[in-house]
Design an enzyme around this catalytic site. Structure first.
Site, PDB file in Angstrom:
ATOM      1  N   LYS A 253       0.881  -1.163   0.000  1.00 34.02           N
ATOM      2  CA  LYS A 253       0.000   0.000   0.000  1.00 34.02           C
ATOM      3  C   LYS A 253       0.919   1.214   0.000  1.00 34.02           C
ATOM      4  O   LYS A 253       1.534   1.556   1.010  1.00 34.02           O
ATOM      5  CB  LYS A 253      -0.909   0.011   1.231  1.00 34.02           C
ATOM      6  CG  LYS A 253      -1.789   1.220   1.266  1.00 34.02           C
ATOM      7  CD  LYS A 253      -2.685   1.208   2.461  1.00 34.02           C
ATOM      8  CE  LYS A 253      -3.573   2.431   2.534  1.00 34.02           C
ATOM      9  NZ  LYS A 253      -3.179   3.586   1.809  1.00 34.02           N
ATOM     10  N   ARG A 258      -3.120   8.905  -5.769  1.00 29.96           N
ATOM     11  CA  ARG A 258      -3.699   8.123  -6.851  1.00 29.96           C
ATOM     12  C   ARG A 258      -3.560   8.854  -8.177  1.00 29.96           C
ATOM     13  O   ARG A 258      -3.861  10.044  -8.259  1.00 29.96           O
ATOM     14  CB  ARG A 258      -5.184   7.955  -6.518  1.00 29.96           C
ATOM     15  CG  ARG A 258      -5.870   6.880  -7.282  1.00 29.96           C
ATOM     16  CD  ARG A 258      -6.067   5.718  -6.372  1.00 29.96           C
ATOM     17  NE  ARG A 258      -6.783   4.643  -7.009  1.00 29.96           N
ATOM     18  CZ  ARG A 258      -7.755   3.967  -6.411  1.00 29.96           C
ATOM     19  NH1 ARG A 258      -8.149   4.282  -5.202  1.00 29.96           N
ATOM     20  NH2 ARG A 258      -8.332   2.959  -7.020  1.00 29.96           N
ATOM     21  N   ARG A 273      -8.061  11.271  -8.054  1.00 29.61           N
ATOM     22  CA  ARG A 273      -9.321  10.621  -7.664  1.00 29.61           C
ATOM     23  C   ARG A 273     -10.463  11.620  -7.598  1.00 29.61           C
ATOM     24  O   ARG A 273     -11.621  11.252  -7.517  1.00 29.61           O
ATOM     25  CB  ARG A 273      -9.142   9.903  -6.332  1.00 29.61           C
ATOM     26  CG  ARG A 273      -8.700  10.828  -5.232  1.00 29.61           C
ATOM     27  CD  ARG A 273      -8.285  10.058  -4.041  1.00 29.61           C
ATOM     28  NE  ARG A 273      -9.421   9.747  -3.201  1.00 29.61           N
ATOM     29  CZ  ARG A 273      -9.322   9.005  -2.129  1.00 29.61           C
ATOM     30  NH1 ARG A 273      -8.176   8.457  -1.803  1.00 29.61           N
ATOM     31  NH2 ARG A 273     -10.377   8.778  -1.382  1.00 29.61           N
ATOM     32  N   GLU A 303      -0.600   4.424  -8.162  1.00 30.30           N
ATOM     33  CA  GLU A 303      -0.238   5.319  -7.067  1.00 30.30           C
ATOM     34  C   GLU A 303       1.142   5.893  -7.403  1.00 30.30           C
ATOM     35  O   GLU A 303       2.084   5.144  -7.705  1.00 30.30           O
ATOM     36  CB  GLU A 303      -0.198   4.515  -5.757  1.00 30.30           C
ATOM     37  CG  GLU A 303       0.020   5.343  -4.522  1.00 30.30           C
ATOM     38  CD  GLU A 303      -1.279   5.869  -3.880  1.00 30.30           C
ATOM     39  OE1 GLU A 303      -2.371   5.759  -4.481  1.00 30.30           O
ATOM     40  OE2 GLU A 303      -1.174   6.414  -2.771  1.00 30.30           O
ATOM     41  N   PHE A 344      -1.381  -0.558 -10.304  1.00 27.59           N
ATOM     42  CA  PHE A 344      -1.977  -1.709  -9.613  1.00 27.59           C
ATOM     43  C   PHE A 344      -3.278  -2.209 -10.236  1.00 27.59           C
ATOM     44  O   PHE A 344      -3.829  -3.207  -9.795  1.00 27.59           O
ATOM     45  CB  PHE A 344      -2.153  -1.449  -8.110  1.00 27.59           C
ATOM     46  CG  PHE A 344      -2.951  -0.216  -7.784  1.00 27.59           C
ATOM     47  CD1 PHE A 344      -4.319  -0.195  -7.935  1.00 27.59           C
ATOM     48  CD2 PHE A 344      -2.321   0.914  -7.303  1.00 27.59           C
ATOM     49  CE1 PHE A 344      -5.055   0.925  -7.626  1.00 27.59           C
ATOM     50  CE2 PHE A 344      -3.047   2.057  -6.992  1.00 27.59           C
ATOM     51  CZ  PHE A 344      -4.416   2.057  -7.153  1.00 27.59           C
ATOM     52  N   ARG A 420     -16.637   1.923  -2.418  1.00 25.75           N
ATOM     53  CA  ARG A 420     -15.716   1.478  -1.374  1.00 25.75           C
ATOM     54  C   ARG A 420     -16.019   0.003  -1.165  1.00 25.75           C
ATOM     55  O   ARG A 420     -17.016  -0.348  -0.559  1.00 25.75           O
ATOM     56  CB  ARG A 420     -15.959   2.290  -0.096  1.00 25.75           C
ATOM     57  CG  ARG A 420     -14.841   2.150   0.913  1.00 25.75           C
ATOM     58  CD  ARG A 420     -14.970   3.134   2.036  1.00 25.75           C
ATOM     59  NE  ARG A 420     -14.586   4.493   1.694  1.00 25.75           N
ATOM     60  CZ  ARG A 420     -13.331   4.906   1.529  1.00 25.75           C
ATOM     61  NH1 ARG A 420     -12.338   4.063   1.706  1.00 25.75           N
ATOM     62  NH2 ARG A 420     -13.067   6.142   1.219  1.00 25.75           N
ATOM     63  N   LYS A 426      -7.501  -2.504   3.048  1.00 22.25           N
ATOM     64  CA  LYS A 426      -6.212  -1.951   3.464  1.00 22.25           C
ATOM     65  C   LYS A 426      -5.866  -2.403   4.877  1.00 22.25           C
ATOM     66  O   LYS A 426      -6.736  -2.457   5.741  1.00 22.25           O
ATOM     67  CB  LYS A 426      -6.218  -0.429   3.355  1.00 22.25           C
ATOM     68  CG  LYS A 426      -7.440   0.251   3.920  1.00 22.25           C
ATOM     69  CD  LYS A 426      -7.532   1.706   3.483  1.00 22.25           C
ATOM     70  CE  LYS A 426      -8.744   2.366   4.120  1.00 22.25           C
ATOM     71  NZ  LYS A 426      -9.095   3.652   3.560  1.00 22.25           N
TER      72      LYS A 426
HETATM   73  P1  ATP Z   1      -9.348   6.095   0.908  1.00 19.23           P
HETATM   74  O1  ATP Z   1      -8.644   6.071  -0.398  1.00 19.23           O
HETATM   75  O2  ATP Z   1      -9.645   4.728   1.407  1.00 19.23           O
HETATM   76  O3  ATP Z   1     -10.493   7.022   0.938  1.00 19.23           O
HETATM   77  P2  ATP Z   1      -7.071   7.464   1.922  1.00 19.23           P
HETATM   78  O4  ATP Z   1      -6.891   8.300   0.737  1.00 19.23           O
HETATM   79  O5  ATP Z   1      -6.856   8.112   3.256  1.00 19.23           O
HETATM   80  O6  ATP Z   1      -8.424   6.709   1.996  1.00 19.23           O
HETATM   81  P3  ATP Z   1      -5.955   5.094   2.523  1.00 19.23           P
HETATM   82  O7  ATP Z   1      -7.063   4.853   3.444  1.00 19.23           O
HETATM   83  O8  ATP Z   1      -4.652   5.269   3.198  1.00 19.23           O
HETATM   84  O9  ATP Z   1      -6.135   6.323   1.667  1.00 19.23           O
HETATM   85  O10 ATP Z   1      -5.882   3.915   1.392  1.00 19.23           O
HETATM   86  C1  ATP Z   1      -6.493   3.812   0.127  1.00 19.23           C
HETATM   87  C2  ATP Z   1      -5.602   4.392  -0.968  1.00 19.23           C
HETATM   88  O11 ATP Z   1      -4.384   3.675  -1.048  1.00 19.23           O
HETATM   89  C3  ATP Z   1      -6.127   4.250  -2.379  1.00 19.23           C
HETATM   90  O12 ATP Z   1      -7.078   5.220  -2.683  1.00 19.23           O
HETATM   91  C4  ATP Z   1      -4.855   4.393  -3.236  1.00 19.23           C
HETATM   92  O13 ATP Z   1      -4.646   5.763  -3.548  1.00 19.23           O
HETATM   93  C5  ATP Z   1      -3.769   3.935  -2.304  1.00 19.23           C
HETATM   94  N1  ATP Z   1      -3.028   2.730  -2.720  1.00 19.23           N
HETATM   95  C6  ATP Z   1      -1.703   2.549  -2.506  1.00 19.23           C
HETATM   96  N2  ATP Z   1      -1.288   1.372  -2.944  1.00 19.23           N
HETATM   97  C7  ATP Z   1      -2.351   0.737  -3.499  1.00 19.23           C
HETATM   98  C8  ATP Z   1      -2.536  -0.525  -4.138  1.00 19.23           C
HETATM   99  N3  ATP Z   1      -1.560  -1.394  -4.289  1.00 19.23           N
HETATM  100  N4  ATP Z   1      -3.791  -0.829  -4.559  1.00 19.23           N
HETATM  101  C9  ATP Z   1      -4.820   0.038  -4.403  1.00 19.23           C
HETATM  102  N5  ATP Z   1      -4.694   1.252  -3.811  1.00 19.23           N
HETATM  103  C10 ATP Z   1      -3.473   1.607  -3.356  1.00 19.23           C
END
Ligand code: ATP
Length: 567
Positions: A253, A258, A273, A303, A344, A420, A426
């Site tokens: 992760k 994104r 996004r 990412e 990814f 979602r 995650k």
């Molecule tokens: P969210 O995207 O869930 O609203 P956030 O922006 O705070 O929350 P996280 O909760 O930390 O992010 O995790 C999700 C995000 O992780 C994804 O939106 C993407 O941008 C990122 N990400 C990183 N690595 C990957 C991966 N291998 N596959 C999918 N997403 C990934």
């Protein structure tokens, strides 16, 4: 349609806080809306074009003040004075135009929605010398022909703050009610159509046909942004395995942002996004994709992460977040803050949509078409396993490589734009952080006088577009622009144009700027409208990539509090 009819609808919607009533009112309106008036759907969402379109209204308070002054025959000072009293430029326009209309015995406005849309659409097209003057003429023309209530909504539309409590989901439910009798399945299909097309007028036209099968016509279009699929969170790997099944794909992760990549006719476009086109900000990404990804046309999900160009160590998101917004000196910042793209997912390839294909097949294709080139573009690190030990080891390695944790993905599921989903999870070390929006601030004293120096944070309330305060923060913000993270300078530049009301040292700020905040604990508090307060909050970064609807909700905060108690 006469604009007065739309203004009346806005009034009716704004007069109730109840979601179901809003849906009832809006669905009646949509039922009778003719096809030629489809662009009104954009106005309902506070826009003038489909959400994916980059042409936004983008008008400052100052210009609106000038236009109200011209249209109403009052001095700009008088307008500002009223603004300070009332705190809503829309209401100021309503009041001042009212006085004018009474004195000129103006009876009825003949302003149409077409004319409003026509003038508003000219605004983002203007460039170069005399732009401000031309914009002023376009806005003043509308305000002069408007009735007081119309002036109120024209101004609010210009400032991107309709205050009628309507979100995309309210429009979706209203379409479902108007044309499909609120059938559950229809609501899901309409949402899918919105997520694919990001074009409410298009979805309205299809809904109006009243046939679910018509939605099959909405597919992915390369070059037009689509909403990203989002992940749910689990506490640990075991829980992850339970939810996504064994074996599953486990990936790093990455701690970046994104980037959704489109290629069509040899042209590359990059979107965040939030559907923003950031192609210009990342010229190196365009080069890497042209050079290292094989294919005539595609949509990739990825990412982008930063790294230190000397040590080659990966850096956290906040180190590169400024690259998303930076529109000048691109070459210099590109040198200083280089990025690597980690792909990814793949949604489309050489003329064919892949979103219904199983993830395993999609991920295999990524590996076939990318020429792995570290520090430029690679496919994301991945293992496919059913073994807890191997998964734990991989998780540790991800953390050691400065990444946030891992993602666990079911091998056979489809890509669901905008959702979602429970099949992409995650797992990251539990850390207390929330994305919140700044809704107020206080001017500092001494060396900070004239500067906003402490900031009110808010979460999303239970009603749509309701923001509830949850604390005040002044730490975590950097003194100097060059330091990593967000600086006072940067925050002041971003927030000052968004001030809605000033009272002594306190200001109210239009909810727009989202920040990631860490804290020690959440406590009950009568001082903030959410009923909760963050203890020792600290801003860690700006989240320019996040949409307002994605900030933490009261429900999530209450869930966190429950978690706190059980720990
Ligand atoms: P969210 O995207 O869930 O609203 P956030 O922006 O705070 O929350 P996280 O909760 O930390 O992010 O995790 C999700 C995000 O992780 C994804 O939106 C993407 O941008 C990122 N990400 C990183 N690595 C990957 C991966 N291998 N596959 C999918 N997403 C990934």
């Amino acid at each position: 349609m006469l604009y007065s009819k739309l203004a009346e609808l806005y009034e009716n919607l704004g007069n109730t806080t109840k979601r179901l009533e809003k849906i009832e009112i809006l669905s009646k309106f949509l039922e009778y809306l003719s096809e030629k008036d489809k662009d009104i759907l954009y106005l309902l969402n506070g826009e003038i074009y489909p959400t994916y379109d980059e042409r936004k209204i983008g008008i400052s308070n100052q210009l609106v003040i000038k236009a109200i002054s011209k249209a109403s025959g009052n001095s700009p000072d008088k307008v500002v004075q009223e603004w300070k009293k009332i705190g809503d430029l829309g209401k100021v326009a309503e009041k001042l135009i009212n006085t004018k209309k009474q004195s000129t015995l103006f009876l009825k406005s003949h302003l149409t929605t077409d004319k409003v849309i026509e003038n508003l659409r000219k605004l983002p097209e203007l460039e170069g010398e005399g732009t401000i003057e031309k914009k002023l003429i376009l806005i003043t023309e509308l305000l002069i022909s408007a009735s007081p209530i119309e002036a109120l909504y024209i101004v609010r539309t210009l400032l991107g703050d309709l205050r009628i409590g309507i979100q995309e989901s309210t429009i979706r439910e209203s379409l479902a009610k108007a044309f499909f009798n609120s059938d559950k399945e229809s609501s899901k299909i309409i949402q899918e159509a919105i997520d694919h097309s990001n074009d409410l007028a298009k979805v309205f036209l299809i809904s109006k046909k009243g046939k679910i099968s018509e939605f099959d016509k909405i597919g992915l279009e390369v070059g037009k942004p689509i909403k990203a699929m989002l992940a749910q969170k689990v506490k640990n790997i075991e829980e992850g395995f339970k939810a996504v099944g064994k074996p599953c794909a486990i990936e790093y992760k990455y701690d970046g942002f994104r980037l959704i990549i489109h290629k069509k006719d040899s042209k590359i476009k990059l979107f965040t996004r939030k559907l923003e086109n950031v192609t210009k900000q990342f010229p190196e990404a365009v080069e890497y994709i042209q050079k290292y990804v094989r294919g005539e046309s595609f949509i990739l999900d990825s990412e982008a992460i930063g790294y230190n160009k000397k040590t080659k160590e990966y850096t956290p998101f906040q180190a590169i977040s400024q690259r998303i917004r930076r529109k000048y000196n691109i070459e210099k910042i590109r040198e200083e803050l280089p990025i690597e793209i980690n792909v990814f997912d793949i949604l489309y390839y050489n003329g064919k949509s892949l979103i219904k294909e199983p993830f395993e097949k999609r991920t295999q294709l990524i590996r076939k078409i990318i020429k792995e080139t570290p520090y430029k573009i690679v496919s994301s690190k991945q293992i496919i396993t059913d073994d807890l030990n191997k998964a734990e080891e991989f998780y540790k390695k991800a953390l050691k490589d400065n990444q946030e944790g891992i993602m666990m993905k079911n091998l056979s599921t489809a890509y669901q734009p905008g959702n979602r989903v429970g099949h992409m999870l995650k797992v990251k070390p539990s850390e207390k952080d929330l994305d919140l929006v700044i809704t107020g601030a206080e001017y500092g004293t001494g060396k900070r006088s004239g500067w906003l120096s402490s900031f009110i944070l808010s979460c999303m309330g239970k009603e749509e577009q309701e923001f509830l305060e949850i604390g005040r923060v002044g730490t975590g913000i950097k003194e100097k622009d060059e330091q990593e993270g967000v600086s006072f300078n940067e925050l002041n530049d971003l927030l000052k144009p968004l001030i809605i009301k000033e009272q002594g040292k306190d200001v109210k700020i239009k909810p727009k700027i989202i920040v990631a905040v860490t804290y020690q604990e959440i406590q009950e508090s009568p001082n903030y409208s959410s009923g909760w307060a963050l203890r020792f909050p600290r801003i860690t970064s700006l989240r320019p990539d996040k949409h307002l609807s994605e900030i933490a909700s009261l429900q999530e905060i209450e869930k966190e509090v429950k978690g706190q108690k059980s720990n």
